[in-house]
Motif scaffolding. Structure first.
Motif, PDB file in Angstrom:
ATOM      1  N   THR A  83      17.816  19.171  28.582  1.00 15.98           N
ATOM      2  CA  THR A  83      19.248  18.580  27.345  1.00 15.98           C
ATOM      3  C   THR A  83      19.569  18.080  29.413  1.00 15.98           C
ATOM      4  O   THR A  83      19.310  18.102  30.242  1.00 15.98           O
ATOM      5  N   ARG A  84      20.599  17.174  28.938  1.00 13.71           N
ATOM      6  CA  ARG A  84      21.549  17.157  30.315  1.00 13.71           C
ATOM      7  C   ARG A  84      21.407  18.054  31.553  1.00 13.71           C
ATOM      8  O   ARG A  84      21.173  17.663  32.843  1.00 13.71           O
ATOM      9  N   GLY A  85      22.710  19.344  30.868  1.00 11.27           N
ATOM     10  CA  GLY A  85      22.281  20.274  32.431  1.00 11.27           C
ATOM     11  C   GLY A  85      23.895  20.622  32.322  1.00 11.27           C
ATOM     12  O   GLY A  85      24.100  19.149  32.997  1.00 11.27           O
ATOM     13  N   HIS A  86      24.391  20.846  33.010  1.00 13.73           N
ATOM     14  CA  HIS A  86      25.148  21.425  33.386  1.00 13.73           C
ATOM     15  C   HIS A  86      26.195  22.097  33.989  1.00 13.73           C
ATOM     16  O   HIS A  86      25.987  23.740  33.695  1.00 13.73           O
ATOM     17  N   PHE A  87      27.426  22.663  34.968  1.00 12.77           N
ATOM     18  CA  PHE A  87      27.798  23.403  35.178  1.00 12.77           C
ATOM     19  C   PHE A  87      29.044  23.209  34.726  1.00 12.77           C
ATOM     20  O   PHE A  87      29.476  22.579  34.171  1.00 12.77           O
ATOM     21  N   HIS A  88      29.427  24.601  34.237  1.00 13.28           N
ATOM     22  CA  HIS A  88      30.956  24.630  33.971  1.00 13.28           C
ATOM     23  C   HIS A  88      32.314  23.901  34.891  1.00 13.28           C
ATOM     24  O   HIS A  88      32.315  24.415  35.712  1.00 13.28           O
ATOM     25  N   ALA A  89      32.867  23.311  34.025  1.00 15.84           N
ATOM     26  CA  ALA A  89      34.092  23.486  34.563  1.00 15.84           C
ATOM     27  C   ALA A  89      34.933  24.245  34.864  1.00 15.84           C
ATOM     28  O   ALA A  89      34.864  23.833  36.733  1.00 15.84           O
ATOM     29  N   ARG A  90      35.233  24.993  34.253  1.00 17.18           N
ATOM     30  CA  ARG A  90      35.388  26.666  34.614  1.00 17.18           C
ATOM     31  C   ARG A  90      34.480  26.727  35.545  1.00 17.18           C
ATOM     32  O   ARG A  90      33.272  27.888  34.834  1.00 17.18           O
ATOM     33  N   ARG A  91      33.860  27.023  36.541  1.00 13.07           N
ATOM     34  CA  ARG A  91      32.558  27.595  37.114  1.00 13.07           C
ATOM     35  C   ARG A  91      32.199  29.046  36.613  1.00 13.07           C
ATOM     36  O   ARG A  91      31.011  28.855  36.950  1.00 13.07           O
ATOM     37  N   GLY A 130      28.229  33.469  36.083  1.00 12.07           N
ATOM     38  CA  GLY A 130      28.745  32.496  36.169  1.00 12.07           C
ATOM     39  C   GLY A 130      28.762  31.769  37.056  1.00 12.07           C
ATOM     40  O   GLY A 130      27.832  32.205  37.852  1.00 12.07           O
ATOM     41  N   PHE A 131      29.045  31.056  37.090  1.00 12.70           N
ATOM     42  CA  PHE A 131      28.694  29.636  39.002  1.00 12.70           C
ATOM     43  C   PHE A 131      27.405  29.412  38.849  1.00 12.70           C
ATOM     44  O   PHE A 131      26.660  28.991  39.579  1.00 12.70           O
ATOM     45  N   THR A 132      26.471  29.083  37.913  1.00 19.35           N
ATOM     46  CA  THR A 132      24.601  28.852  37.428  1.00 19.35           C
ATOM     47  C   THR A 132      25.535  27.684  36.156  1.00 19.35           C
ATOM     48  O   THR A 132      25.673  27.716  35.329  1.00 19.35           O
ATOM     49  N   ALA A 133      24.183  26.560  36.476  1.00 19.93           N
ATOM     50  CA  ALA A 133      24.426  25.782  36.341  1.00 19.93           C
ATOM     51  C   ALA A 133      22.901  25.938  35.070  1.00 19.93           C
ATOM     52  O   ALA A 133      22.194  26.552  35.712  1.00 19.93           O
ATOM     53  N   HIS A 134      23.037  25.316  33.952  1.00 21.48           N
ATOM     54  CA  HIS A 134      22.129  25.766  33.137  1.00 21.48           C
ATOM     55  C   HIS A 134      21.714  24.187  31.925  1.00 21.48           C
ATOM     56  O   HIS A 134      22.610  23.040  31.595  1.00 21.48           O
ATOM     57  N   ARG A 135      19.611  24.561  31.217  1.00 25.82           N
ATOM     58  CA  ARG A 135      19.304  23.243  30.820  1.00 25.82           C
ATOM     59  C   ARG A 135      18.583  23.405  29.696  1.00 25.82           C
ATOM     60  O   ARG A 135      17.374  24.383  30.617  1.00 25.82           O
ATOM     61  N   LEU A 136      18.331  23.262  28.719  1.00 26.06           N
ATOM     62  CA  LEU A 136      17.434  23.859  28.303  1.00 26.06           C
ATOM     63  C   LEU A 136      15.604  22.334  28.193  1.00 26.06           C
ATOM     64  O   LEU A 136      16.374  21.321  27.855  1.00 26.06           O
ATOM     65  N   ILE A 137      14.393  23.123  28.591  1.00 27.00           N
ATOM     66  CA  ILE A 137      13.773  22.401  28.531  1.00 27.00           C
ATOM     67  C   ILE A 137      12.734  22.668  27.433  1.00 27.00           C
ATOM     68  O   ILE A 137      12.439  23.983  26.980  1.00 27.00           O
ATOM     69  N   ASN A 138      12.287  22.039  26.160  1.00 29.95           N
ATOM     70  CA  ASN A 138      11.559  22.260  25.402  1.00 29.95           C
ATOM     71  C   ASN A 138       9.374  21.879  25.695  1.00 29.95           C
ATOM     72  O   ASN A 138       9.459  20.514  26.175  1.00 29.95           O
ATOM     73  N   THR A 139       9.223  22.951  26.045  1.00 31.45           N
ATOM     74  CA  THR A 139       7.610  22.388  26.781  1.00 31.45           C
ATOM     75  C   THR A 139       6.547  22.788  25.586  1.00 31.45           C
ATOM     76  O   THR A 139       4.800  22.954  25.573  1.00 31.45           O
ATOM     77  N   GLY A 140       7.518  23.166  23.922  1.00 35.83           N
ATOM     78  CA  GLY A 140       6.536  22.849  22.538  1.00 35.83           C
ATOM     79  C   GLY A 140       6.293  22.074  21.842  1.00 35.83           C
ATOM     80  O   GLY A 140       6.668  20.299  22.207  1.00 35.83           O
ATOM     81  N   ASN A 141       5.442  21.790  20.674  1.00 36.02           N
ATOM     82  CA  ASN A 141       5.198  20.614  20.028  1.00 36.02           C
ATOM     83  C   ASN A 141       6.257  20.626  18.948  1.00 36.02           C
ATOM     84  O   ASN A 141       6.749  19.603  18.118  1.00 36.02           O
ATOM     85  N   GLU A 142       6.925  21.603  19.404  1.00 35.17           N
ATOM     86  CA  GLU A 142       8.230  22.033  17.855  1.00 35.17           C
ATOM     87  C   GLU A 142       9.605  22.138  18.093  1.00 35.17           C
ATOM     88  O   GLU A 142       9.305  22.209  19.425  1.00 35.17           O
ATOM     89  N   VAL A 143       9.932  21.846  17.619  1.00 33.88           N
ATOM     90  CA  VAL A 143      11.646  21.726  17.801  1.00 33.88           C
ATOM     91  C   VAL A 143      11.960  22.704  17.909  1.00 33.88           C
ATOM     92  O   VAL A 143      11.614  24.090  17.905  1.00 33.88           O
ATOM     93  N   ASP A 157      30.962  20.213  33.140  1.00 38.10           N
ATOM     94  CA  ASP A 157      30.850  19.381  34.995  1.00 38.10           C
ATOM     95  C   ASP A 157      29.680  18.928  35.064  1.00 38.10           C
ATOM     96  O   ASP A 157      28.542  19.885  35.454  1.00 38.10           O
ATOM     97  N   TYR A 158      28.877  18.195  34.191  1.00 39.87           N
ATOM     98  CA  TYR A 158      28.021  17.317  34.505  1.00 39.87           C
ATOM     99  C   TYR A 158      28.037  15.922  35.371  1.00 39.87           C
ATOM    100  O   TYR A 158      26.943  16.102  36.407  1.00 39.87           O
ATOM    101  N   ALA A 159      28.882  15.655  36.161  1.00 38.48           N
ATOM    102  CA  ALA A 159      28.935  14.793  37.763  1.00 38.48           C
ATOM    103  C   ALA A 159      28.275  16.047  38.912  1.00 38.48           C
ATOM    104  O   ALA A 159      27.187  15.121  39.643  1.00 38.48           O
ATOM    105  N   ALA A 160      28.183  16.836  38.969  1.00 43.38           N
ATOM    106  CA  ALA A 160      28.334  18.068  39.913  1.00 43.38           C
ATOM    107  C   ALA A 160      26.443  18.287  39.730  1.00 43.38           C
ATOM    108  O   ALA A 160      25.824  18.386  41.385  1.00 43.38           O
ATOM    109  N   LEU A 161      25.955  17.353  39.077  1.00 43.47           N
ATOM    110  CA  LEU A 161      24.583  17.497  39.259  1.00 43.47           C
ATOM    111  C   LEU A 161      23.384  16.338  38.870  1.00 43.47           C
ATOM    112  O   LEU A 161      22.423  16.323  37.947  1.00 43.47           O
TER     113      LEU A 161
END
Ligand code: 6PG
Ligand code: NI
Length: 184
Positions: A83-91, A130-143, A157-161
């Motif tokens: 995923t793009r990944g983000h911080f929350h705008a309300r950090r 809180g105050f933690t950006a997050h992104r999911l990564i698919n390392t498998g062969n399935e959804v 808040d996408y811009a911060a990253l």
């Protein structure tokens, strides 16, 4: 008669039986998200990397949103679909993720650029502070499907990253390879 609540179908991770909002994110939407931007440009732009389904619930302060992300398997220049990944705008606002199906990683990064990776699998629970950006990564062969619950006021808040996270995850020789990135 009892109220029929919305439902998550365990096998598919799909939300059902409620008013839903849906958003697809395609290769062409993820400009400069992957390390190898020329490789991204050579892939079919219309190819969907992830879908988000959300229950259409109240956006008022104090309320919670519920959504499922379906992240498809694939690579861009050897880097796993993510995923793009983000911080929350309300950090300060946290979030909880639950793994539903598939196999992957949740990349978490604080405001000092310190990152960590948690295994995501059917049944995994992830407390995103809180105050933690997050992104999911698919390392498998399935959804990889994960259910998330987060405060309606959190925002994104996408811009911060824009420069990316400090870790990137690749497949090399059928193994998961984590690379540290200079400068974030
Ligand atoms: C949120 C959740 C989650 C997330 C999706 C897509 O705060 O809304 O973390 O629903 O938005 O997994 O990820 P991106 O928003 O980073 O594209
Ligand atoms: Ni979030």
């Amino acid at each position: 008669t009892f109220i029929q609540p919305p439902q998550v179908e365990w096998a598919s991770g799909a939300l059902a039986k409620g008013p839903l909002l849906r958003k697809s994110t395609r290769i062409q939407d993820l400009i400069e998200v992957f390390a190898d931007e020329p490789a991204r440009q050579q892939l079919a732009g219309e190819h969907v990397v992830y879908d988000v389904e959300m229950l259409a619930t109240s956006s008022a302060e104090g309320e919670l949103y519920t959504g499922v992300t379906h992240l498809y398997p694939g690579h861009v220049g050897g880097e796993y679909f993510m995923t793009r990944g983000h911080f929350h705008a309300r950090r300060e606002q946290g979030e909880v993720y639950f793994g539903l199906r598939g196999k992957g990683l949740l990349l978490l990064q604080n405001e000092h650029g310190q990152a960590r990776l948690e295994n995501v699998f059917a049944g995994s629970i992830h407390i995103i502070p809180g105050f933690t950006a997050h992104r999911l990564i698919n390392t498998g062969n399935e959804v990889l499907s994960a259910l998330a619950v987060w405060p309606a006021i959190a925002g994104h808040d996408y811009a911060a990253l824009a420069k990316g996270f400090t870790l990137r995850v690749f497949e090399e020789n059928q193994q998961i390879l984590v690379r540290e990135v200079q400068n974030g």
